[in-house]
Design an enzyme around this catalytic site. Sequence first.
Site, PDB file in Angstrom:
ATOM      1  N   LYS A  53       0.871  -1.236  -0.124  1.00  0.00           N
ATOM      2  CA  LYS A  53       0.000  -0.022   0.050  1.00  0.00           C
ATOM      3  C   LYS A  53       0.869   1.351   0.151  1.00  0.00           C
ATOM      4  O   LYS A  53       0.653   2.229  -0.814  1.00  0.00           O
ATOM      5  CB  LYS A  53      -0.921   0.011   1.226  1.00  0.00           C
ATOM      6  CG  LYS A  53      -2.029  -0.902   1.033  1.00  0.00           C
ATOM      7  CD  LYS A  53      -2.732  -1.445   2.472  1.00  0.00           C
ATOM      8  CE  LYS A  53      -3.840  -2.186   2.235  1.00  0.00           C
ATOM      9  NZ  LYS A  53      -4.383  -2.725   3.567  1.00  0.00           N
ATOM     10  N   GLN A  97      -4.548  -1.659   9.911  1.00  0.00           N
ATOM     11  CA  GLN A  97      -4.499  -2.786   9.182  1.00  0.00           C
ATOM     12  C   GLN A  97      -4.923  -3.814  10.136  1.00  0.00           C
ATOM     13  O   GLN A  97      -4.647  -4.246  11.344  1.00  0.00           O
ATOM     14  CB  GLN A  97      -3.033  -3.259   8.906  1.00  0.00           C
ATOM     15  CG  GLN A  97      -3.036  -4.604   8.019  1.00  0.00           C
ATOM     16  CD  GLN A  97      -3.499  -4.299   6.693  1.00  0.00           C
ATOM     17  OE1 GLN A  97      -3.328  -3.305   6.037  1.00  0.00           O
ATOM     18  NE2 GLN A  97      -3.854  -5.466   6.237  1.00  0.00           N
ATOM     19  N   ASP A 120     -10.623   2.965   4.301  1.00  0.00           N
ATOM     20  CA  ASP A 120     -11.109   1.618   4.247  1.00  0.00           C
ATOM     21  C   ASP A 120     -12.908   1.582   4.079  1.00  0.00           C
ATOM     22  O   ASP A 120     -13.354   0.316   3.481  1.00  0.00           O
ATOM     23  CB  ASP A 120     -10.837   0.843   5.412  1.00  0.00           C
ATOM     24  CG  ASP A 120      -9.729  -0.051   5.090  1.00  0.00           C
ATOM     25  OD1 ASP A 120      -9.423  -0.320   3.946  1.00  0.00           O
ATOM     26  OD2 ASP A 120      -8.835  -0.463   6.069  1.00  0.00           O
TER      27      ASP A 120
END
Length: 291
Positions: A53, A97, A120
């Site tokens: 990422k 994460q 997200d």
Amino acid sequence: MSARIIDGKTLADSVKADVAVRVQQLKQQGVVPGLAVVLVGDDPASQVYVRNKAAACEKAGLHSSVIRLHADVTEEQLLDEVRKLNNDNAVHGILVQLPLPGHMNSARVIETIDARKDVDGFHISNAGLLMTGQPLFRPCTPYGIMKMLESENVSLWGAEVVIVGASNIVGKPMAMLTLAAGATVTLCNSKTRDLGAQTRRADVLIVATGKPGMVTGSMIKPGAVVIDVGINRNEHGKLVGDVDFASAKEVASAITPVPGGVGPMTIAMLLVNTLEAAERSQQSAASAATV
Ligand code: NDP
């Protein structure tokens, strides 16, 4: 029949190239889109995801930072880090994460992220906005799948879409997005009776279970479009999906490979979400300045 392979890598490259152009435009207005990724512990798969990422951000001209916390950090310490990022104007997107270590309440951590920075799309208010048809952030994996279907000219209007797997991060938001696009949606889980009877009705079949090769060619309607979200390692260490590719490609009209299908699109859409968060923040700063 052998299915057309839907090339997620090439599509992701083109999405990222568009992002890079828009990033340059924003930089001319003095704003560098910034993503902060919080990584707790040293789970090897998470480390790889976070590295990928950050690398994708840098390549497209976004700023990225990784906040690494020890696995035994307390939940309160993690929440403090998130609050700091919420208040940092250079950070437009925050991603924690997952999975988090067992002693943490993931839902509470995600609820602490400022919903306007929740790239997200997992925050409860973003889930609610998606469900009511006014999304702010679309979760990256389902968003990427929508882009893939669009680029393949797959019309969802009136189509039968069957989704196998009903997680908060893939299956449920996928159901909302395909429903909003006019599909008739069936969402299956591990309790579904006669899964094959459901999957064989699908014009578009999307599989996200984490069970390698569980959907085989005999469970697919001839000519269906098959999207395989799964990322698993088989006994030889090779990456495989949740669909048995060899038998499925003989029945489907189009299919995503693993790797090189949905995975690259997930990262590309994270960049899109971060860029759009920065664009929105710039617009609201500009309109506040004119008031
Ligand atoms: P979860 O484990 O959170 O959810 C799995 C879902 O699949 C659950 O709803 C579960 O049902 C359902 N399920 C499990 N077994 C069966 C079965 N035999 N029949 C029908 N349904 C079943 O997984 P995720 O959604 O997080 O991930 C799914 C897969 O997608 C994984 O391989 C993951 O690595 C991958 N993934 C890939 C991404 C990418 O970018 N390509 C991004 C995110 C995930 P129940 O609700 O009843 O438990």
